[in-house]
Scaffold this motif. Structure first.
Motif, PDB file in Angstrom:
ATOM      1  N   GLN A 111       6.461 -20.704 -21.105  1.00  0.00           N
ATOM      2  CA  GLN A 111       6.369 -19.300 -21.496  1.00  0.00           C
ATOM      3  C   GLN A 111       4.919 -18.828 -21.486  1.00  0.00           C
ATOM      4  O   GLN A 111       4.631 -17.713 -21.025  1.00  0.00           O
ATOM      5  CB  GLN A 111       6.974 -19.104 -22.890  1.00  0.00           C
ATOM      6  N   VAL A 112       4.019 -19.665 -21.968  1.00  0.00           N
ATOM      7  CA  VAL A 112       2.593 -19.301 -21.965  1.00  0.00           C
ATOM      8  C   VAL A 112       2.095 -19.163 -20.527  1.00  0.00           C
ATOM      9  O   VAL A 112       1.312 -18.260 -20.212  1.00  0.00           O
ATOM     10  CB  VAL A 112       1.772 -20.344 -22.754  1.00  0.00           C
ATOM     11  N   ASP A 113       2.577 -20.033 -19.646  1.00  0.00           N
ATOM     12  CA  ASP A 113       2.180 -19.963 -18.239  1.00  0.00           C
ATOM     13  C   ASP A 113       2.653 -18.650 -17.616  1.00  0.00           C
ATOM     14  O   ASP A 113       1.906 -17.987 -16.896  1.00  0.00           O
ATOM     15  CB  ASP A 113       2.755 -21.166 -17.480  1.00  0.00           C
ATOM     16  N   VAL A 114       3.876 -18.259 -17.941  1.00  0.00           N
ATOM     17  CA  VAL A 114       4.407 -16.992 -17.427  1.00  0.00           C
ATOM     18  C   VAL A 114       3.577 -15.818 -17.961  1.00  0.00           C
ATOM     19  O   VAL A 114       3.219 -14.896 -17.214  1.00  0.00           O
ATOM     20  CB  VAL A 114       5.903 -16.839 -17.814  1.00  0.00           C
ATOM     21  N   LYS A 115       3.244 -15.891 -19.249  1.00  0.00           N
ATOM     22  CA  LYS A 115       2.430 -14.821 -19.839  1.00  0.00           C
ATOM     23  C   LYS A 115       1.050 -14.791 -19.201  1.00  0.00           C
ATOM     24  O   LYS A 115       0.504 -13.717 -18.943  1.00  0.00           O
ATOM     25  CB  LYS A 115       2.303 -15.012 -21.348  1.00  0.00           C
ATOM     26  N   ALA A 116       0.481 -15.961 -18.953  1.00  0.00           N
ATOM     27  CA  ALA A 116      -0.844 -16.017 -18.328  1.00  0.00           C
ATOM     28  C   ALA A 116      -0.813 -15.381 -16.941  1.00  0.00           C
ATOM     29  O   ALA A 116      -1.720 -14.629 -16.574  1.00  0.00           O
ATOM     30  CB  ALA A 116      -1.332 -17.463 -18.245  1.00  0.00           C
ATOM     31  N   GLU A 117       0.244 -15.663 -16.182  1.00  0.00           N
ATOM     32  CA  GLU A 117       0.375 -15.043 -14.859  1.00  0.00           C
ATOM     33  C   GLU A 117       0.492 -13.533 -14.992  1.00  0.00           C
ATOM     34  O   GLU A 117      -0.103 -12.779 -14.217  1.00  0.00           O
ATOM     35  CB  GLU A 117       1.598 -15.609 -14.137  1.00  0.00           C
ATOM     36  N   GLU A 120      -2.876 -12.167 -15.747  1.00  0.00           N
ATOM     37  CA  GLU A 120      -3.714 -12.212 -14.548  1.00  0.00           C
ATOM     38  C   GLU A 120      -3.408 -11.028 -13.642  1.00  0.00           C
ATOM     39  O   GLU A 120      -4.323 -10.404 -13.094  1.00  0.00           O
ATOM     40  CB  GLU A 120      -3.496 -13.526 -13.803  1.00  0.00           C
ATOM     41  N   ARG A 121      -2.126 -10.724 -13.511  1.00  0.00           N
ATOM     42  CA  ARG A 121      -1.754  -9.549 -12.692  1.00  0.00           C
ATOM     43  C   ARG A 121      -2.289  -8.269 -13.330  1.00  0.00           C
ATOM     44  O   ARG A 121      -2.769  -7.380 -12.634  1.00  0.00           O
ATOM     45  CB  ARG A 121      -0.235  -9.478 -12.516  1.00  0.00           C
ATOM     46  N   GLN A 122      -2.238  -8.170 -14.657  1.00  0.00           N
ATOM     47  CA  GLN A 122      -2.759  -6.993 -15.340  1.00  0.00           C
ATOM     48  C   GLN A 122      -4.262  -6.864 -15.110  1.00  0.00           C
ATOM     49  O   GLN A 122      -4.777  -5.764 -14.895  1.00  0.00           O
ATOM     50  CB  GLN A 122      -2.483  -7.069 -16.842  1.00  0.00           C
ATOM     51  N   VAL A 123      -4.951  -7.992 -15.160  1.00  0.00           N
ATOM     52  CA  VAL A 123      -6.400  -7.965 -14.931  1.00  0.00           C
ATOM     53  C   VAL A 123      -6.689  -7.494 -13.513  1.00  0.00           C
ATOM     54  O   VAL A 123      -7.582  -6.675 -13.283  1.00  0.00           O
ATOM     55  CB  VAL A 123      -7.021  -9.364 -15.193  1.00  0.00           C
ATOM     56  N   GLN A 124      -5.920  -7.994 -12.550  1.00  0.00           N
ATOM     57  CA  GLN A 124      -6.128  -7.571 -11.161  1.00  0.00           C
ATOM     58  C   GLN A 124      -5.895  -6.068 -11.015  1.00  0.00           C
ATOM     59  O   GLN A 124      -6.676  -5.370 -10.361  1.00  0.00           O
ATOM     60  CB  GLN A 124      -5.192  -8.346 -10.229  1.00  0.00           C
ATOM     61  N   ARG A 125      -4.813  -5.578 -11.638  1.00  0.00           N
ATOM     62  CA  ARG A 125      -4.544  -4.134 -11.554  1.00  0.00           C
ATOM     63  C   ARG A 125      -5.662  -3.346 -12.218  1.00  0.00           C
ATOM     64  O   ARG A 125      -6.110  -2.325 -11.700  1.00  0.00           O
ATOM     65  CB  ARG A 125      -3.199  -3.804 -12.204  1.00  0.00           C
ATOM     66  N   ALA A 126      -6.138  -3.809 -13.359  1.00  0.00           N
ATOM     67  CA  ALA A 126      -7.208  -3.112 -14.064  1.00  0.00           C
ATOM     68  C   ALA A 126      -8.498  -3.122 -13.242  1.00  0.00           C
ATOM     69  O   ALA A 126      -9.218  -2.126 -13.195  1.00  0.00           O
ATOM     70  CB  ALA A 126      -7.442  -3.745 -15.435  1.00  0.00           C
ATOM     71  N   GLU A 127      -8.771  -4.242 -12.593  1.00  0.00           N
ATOM     72  CA  GLU A 127      -9.968  -4.313 -11.751  1.00  0.00           C
ATOM     73  C   GLU A 127      -9.849  -3.362 -10.562  1.00  0.00           C
ATOM     74  O   GLU A 127     -10.820  -2.707 -10.196  1.00  0.00           O
ATOM     75  CB  GLU A 127     -10.196  -5.746 -11.281  1.00  0.00           C
ATOM     76  N   GLN A 128      -8.663  -3.290  -9.976  1.00  0.00           N
ATOM     77  CA  GLN A 128      -8.464  -2.359  -8.865  1.00  0.00           C
ATOM     78  C   GLN A 128      -8.648  -0.918  -9.339  1.00  0.00           C
ATOM     79  O   GLN A 128      -9.300  -0.110  -8.668  1.00  0.00           O
ATOM     80  CB  GLN A 128      -7.076  -2.537  -8.255  1.00  0.00           C
TER      81      GLN A 128
END
Length: 161
Positions: A111-117, A120-128
């Motif tokens: 579950q933590v791994d899924v949350k981490a992924e 990570e996607r949120q960070v990528q979207r925020a960076e974009q």
């Protein structure tokens, strides 16, 4: 002249707004990165806990094997046999508890791994989004400088008149 001032004020307001949005996006990115770091630390902690629990399971299984072996060897005495049977039951319970704990920890890790992924996607979207805002800011700044140059040129021409 008034229109130019209004346009400049509008451009300044837009530039200020873009800077504010960029700062807000950077703050969100920092928060998400902090959350991601916490999740990574949790994953590391859970991995250590899994390794420890696996060691406990192995140790418990070895104890169980030893207890069963001792039970087979110690059938001479009823009291010895009863105490070994109790040990076996306790070790089996410990083994069951340890296996349950390993399963729960593995599920938490997943579950933590899924949350981490997800983070990570949120960070990528925020960076974009941040990159897009930075590009808009740069475009607006170029427009502002161009307008400023035109205004300066117009002021020079007006002064020459």
């Amino acid at each position: 002249m008034e229109k130019i001032k209004e346009k400049m004020n509008s451009l300044r307001a837009e530039a200020d707004s873009a800077v504010t949005r960029a700062e807000t996006a950077e703050t969100k990115i920092k928060q998400i990165e902090h959350q991601l770091l916490e999740k990574d630390q949790t994953i590391t902690s859970l991995n250590v806990q899994i390794a420890r629990l696996e060691g406990e399971v192995q140790s418990t299984e070895e104890k169980l094997i030893l207890a069963k072996s001792a039970q087979e060897d110690g059938e001479h005495s009823k009291t010895t046999n009863d105490s070994l049977a109790r040990k076996i039951v306790l070790l089996e319970e410990e083994l069951d508890a340890a296996e349950k704990n390993v399963k729960e920890t593995t599920e938490k890790l997943r579950q933590v791994d899924v949350k981490a992924e997800h983070f990570e996607r949120q960070v990528q979207r925020a960076e974009q989004e941040r990159d897009q805002w930075e590009q808009k800011y740069e475009d607006m700044l170029a427009k502002y400088k161009s307008s400023q140059a035109e205004l300066d040129q117009l002021m020079k021409e007006m002064n020459l008149i």
